[in-house]
Design a protein around this motif. Structure first.
Motif, PDB file in Angstrom:
ATOM      1  N   VAL A 287       0.837  -1.204   0.000  1.00 20.48           N
ATOM      2  CA  VAL A 287       0.000   0.000   0.000  1.00 20.48           C
ATOM      3  C   VAL A 287       0.874   1.257   0.000  1.00 20.48           C
ATOM      4  O   VAL A 287       0.581   2.232  -0.704  1.00 20.48           O
ATOM      5  N   ILE A 288       1.971   1.233   0.754  1.00 20.47           N
ATOM      6  CA  ILE A 288       2.875   2.386   0.781  1.00 20.47           C
ATOM      7  C   ILE A 288       3.506   2.602  -0.592  1.00 20.47           C
ATOM      8  O   ILE A 288       3.641   3.740  -1.070  1.00 20.47           O
TER       9      ILE A 288
ATOM     10  N   VAL B 255       0.919   4.206  -2.707  1.00 20.60           N
ATOM     11  CA  VAL B 255       0.767   5.625  -2.360  1.00 20.60           C
ATOM     12  C   VAL B 255       1.894   6.451  -2.985  1.00 20.60           C
ATOM     13  O   VAL B 255       1.663   7.557  -3.500  1.00 20.60           O
TER      14      VAL B 255
ATOM     15  N   ARG C 212       1.163   6.719  -6.772  1.00 19.07           N
ATOM     16  CA  ARG C 212       0.013   7.607  -7.026  1.00 19.07           C
ATOM     17  C   ARG C 212       0.334   9.053  -6.685  1.00 19.07           C
ATOM     18  O   ARG C 212      -0.208   9.972  -7.317  1.00 19.07           O
ATOM     19  N   SER C 213       1.201   9.269  -5.711  1.00 22.27           N
ATOM     20  CA  SER C 213       1.578  10.644  -5.359  1.00 22.27           C
ATOM     21  C   SER C 213       2.267  11.344  -6.520  1.00 22.27           C
ATOM     22  O   SER C 213       2.179  12.572  -6.639  1.00 22.27           O
TER      23      SER C 213
ATOM     24  N   ALA D  21      -1.790   0.537  -7.017  1.00 25.72           N
ATOM     25  CA  ALA D  21      -1.770   1.886  -7.578  1.00 25.72           C
ATOM     26  C   ALA D  21      -2.648   1.983  -8.817  1.00 25.72           C
ATOM     27  O   ALA D  21      -3.280   3.015  -9.072  1.00 25.72           O
TER      28      ALA D  21
ATOM     29  N   PRO E  98      -6.794   1.323  -7.115  1.00 27.23           N
ATOM     30  CA  PRO E  98      -6.848   1.448  -5.648  1.00 27.23           C
ATOM     31  C   PRO E  98      -8.226   1.177  -5.068  1.00 27.23           C
ATOM     32  O   PRO E  98      -8.351   0.745  -3.922  1.00 27.23           O
TER      33      PRO E  98
ATOM     34  N   ASN F 171     -10.331   6.412   2.838  1.00 21.51           N
ATOM     35  CA  ASN F 171      -9.880   7.518   1.998  1.00 21.51           C
ATOM     36  C   ASN F 171      -8.992   8.494   2.766  1.00 21.51           C
ATOM     37  O   ASN F 171      -7.967   8.962   2.258  1.00 21.51           O
TER      38      ASN F 171
ATOM     39  N   GLY G 138      -5.540   7.004   3.255  1.00 22.41           N
ATOM     40  CA  GLY G 138      -4.697   7.143   2.065  1.00 22.41           C
ATOM     41  C   GLY G 138      -4.128   8.535   1.917  1.00 22.41           C
ATOM     42  O   GLY G 138      -2.946   8.706   1.575  1.00 22.41           O
ATOM     43  N   ARG G 139      -4.945   9.544   2.195  1.00 22.12           N
ATOM     44  CA  ARG G 139      -4.455  10.914   2.105  1.00 22.12           C
ATOM     45  C   ARG G 139      -3.385  11.191   3.161  1.00 22.12           C
ATOM     46  O   ARG G 139      -2.354  11.803   2.873  1.00 22.12           O
TER      47      ARG G 139
ATOM     48  N   LEU H 281      -1.433   8.969   4.620  1.00 24.45           N
ATOM     49  CA  LEU H 281      -0.218   8.231   4.263  1.00 24.45           C
ATOM     50  C   LEU H 281       0.581   8.958   3.195  1.00 24.45           C
ATOM     51  O   LEU H 281       1.819   8.955   3.221  1.00 24.45           O
ATOM     52  N   ARG H 282      -0.106   9.560   2.252  1.00 25.32           N
ATOM     53  CA  ARG H 282       0.605  10.313   1.208  1.00 25.32           C
ATOM     54  C   ARG H 282       1.368  11.489   1.816  1.00 25.32           C
ATOM     55  O   ARG H 282       2.552  11.700   1.507  1.00 25.32           O
TER      56      ARG H 282
END
Length: 352
Positions: A46-47, A50, A53-54, A168, A171, A195, A198-199, A201-202
């Protein structure tokens, strides 16, 4: 005429549903405990997702490309940066890592000589020497264990990267599939929590990467200024170790002190001073500035969180303690403080 005993009424459906839910929850928790290592690898994926996707989302917004092309371009940029960095600094880092690997055994000999001059030092040195020089059978077993460990780590890393790329690319599929297992009532709240996680973590990942770069850069400059060998390798190691709070800074100073052993006590003091100054700058100036704009984890929470998660899940728990704390903080604030207690509280990374 005697009255016939009436049969007991069947249990209310609500009670049955609650009992089944509690039993299912216990089973899920038991499975999660048994599969903790697999779940941590999934969290690492997941990291990775992220991170990709970032970079992919800004590319898509600025260029108008589709999601697939944006993800491909983002993954390619990350790979190109890694390969270019390795090619640009590869020879320097390799030579300095070789020098580091060559000097550390000699530094250990210097440490043994130093211990022998102390009271009871000869006994301590002999025990260390005996532990460091096992017999041939033990050495073969240890080498085999190391090879298996490295092979397993490489396979896990490849699995995490591939899974991260799949996460990614889509998601919402994994998230929505897991949410289908939850009752309809809290499903919307769980979706919001996922959600927001996820934000958060980013934001945490961006702040952590920035902090790692600064720590590595300052450590490399500091060790070069005092004349310590292999400053690039030491800076690289310190930057990577900064990913793990509390433990990483302590681990990163060990090879530097070993290198300083054969250059006298003054170099040892200078080395410790450099690492102390870098950590003070990072803790008091860089980290608050970056994390205030990202995810503000209280230092005490981070300290005890790393200890607790590391105790429960071992080394992988220590590595991923901070992002796990970020997700846990989001879920506690959103699902418990807001939705259960009805109190307003700012989520991590949101304006206060």
């Amino acid at each position: 005429m005697s009255e016939t005993a009436r049969p007991a009424p069947p249990p209310a459906p609500g009670f049955v549903h609650k009992a089944l839910f509690i039993a299912g929850l216990i089973i899920v928790l038991a499975l999660a405990w048994k599969l903790a290592g697999v779940l941590l690898l999934a969290f690492a994926a997941v990291i990775i997702a992220v991170l990709v996707r970032s970079l992919a989302d800004p590319i898509r917004e600025r260029t108008g490309l589709g999601t697939g092309l944006s993800l491909t371009l983002a993954s390619s940029i990350i790979m190109i940066v890694l390969v270019a960095s390795g090619w640009l600094f590869g020879s320097t880092i390799t030579s300095q890592l070789d020098a580091l690997a060559d000097r550390i055994p000699r530094s250990l000999d210097e440490l043994e000589t130093l211990l022998e001059a102390l009271p009871f030092g000869r006994e301590i040195a002999s025990r260390l020497n005996g532990a460091a020089t096992p017999d041939l059978q033990n050495m073969v077993g240890q080498v085999g264990g190391y090879v298996m460990a490295v092979t397993g780590a490489g396979a896990n890393l490849l699995l995490v990267i591939v899974a991260g790329l799949f996460f990614a690319a889509q998601p919402g599929r994994a998230r929505d599939g897991l949410l289908l297992l939850a009752p309809k009532g809290p499903r919307q709240s769980l979706l919001e929590a996922a959600n927001e996680s996820g934000r958060a973590l980013r934001l945490w990942l961006i702040g952590t990467l920035a902090s790692m770069v600064v720590v590595g850069f300052l450590t490399g400059i500091g060790t070069a200024l005092i004349g310590l060998p292999s400053p690039v390798a030491l800076g690289l190691f310190a930057g990577l170790a900064a990913f793990v709070p509390i433990v990483g800074p302590v681990v990163s100073v060990v090879p530097a002190v070993l290198l300083a052993l054969d250059q006298g006590p003054e170099m040892i003091l200078l080395t410790v001073a450099v690492y102390f100054v870098v950590q003070q700058v990072e803790s008091n100036l860089i980290y608050p500035f970056i994390q205030k704009r990202a995810v503000d984890l209280p230092p005490v929470l981070t300290l005890f969180g790393v200890l607790a998660i590391g105790t429960l899940f071992g080394p992988l728990g220590v590595v991923f303690a901070s992002p796990l704390l970020v997700v846990g903080l989001v879920w506690i604030k959103l699902l418990y403080i807001r939705n259960t207690l009805g109190e307003d509280t700012p989520l991590p990374g949101r304006s206060q």
